[in-house]
Design a protein around this motif. Structure first.
Motif: not given
Length: 91
Positions: A46-60, A72-81
């Protein structure tokens, strides 16, 4: 976590990094409402320091299936728009 993929989950909309769910559960996928070179990394916790499940995804834009368990819950790190709605089934 019960076996098997669930078919519905609660919608959680994010436009910046944040908690998708504090509860354990299953991510069904996410709907990209709009993006301009947006990226997302999914983390188990639930924090930005949690273990990554995926690499960086550039979604459509549109529906992106992502059937992952998050004990353990889920956190999403979002970059750009990126305006994204996650479908998460807690429990």
């Amino acid at each position: 976590m019960a076996a098997g993929l669930r078919t519905s989950g609660a919608p959680i909309n994010l436009t910046a990094s944040g908690v998708v769910s504090k509860a354990p559960g299953q991510l069904l996928g996410f709907y990209v409402n709009s993006t301009s070179a947006g990226t997302v990394v999914l983390l188990s916790g639930t924090t930005s320091g949690a273990s990554a499940v995926t690499g960086t995804i550039t979604p459509s834009a549109g529906w992106n299936p992502a059937p992952f368990d998050f004990p353990n819950g889920c956190y999403a790190t979002i970059a750009n728009t990126l305006d994204v709605t996650f479908s998460f089934a807690a429990g």
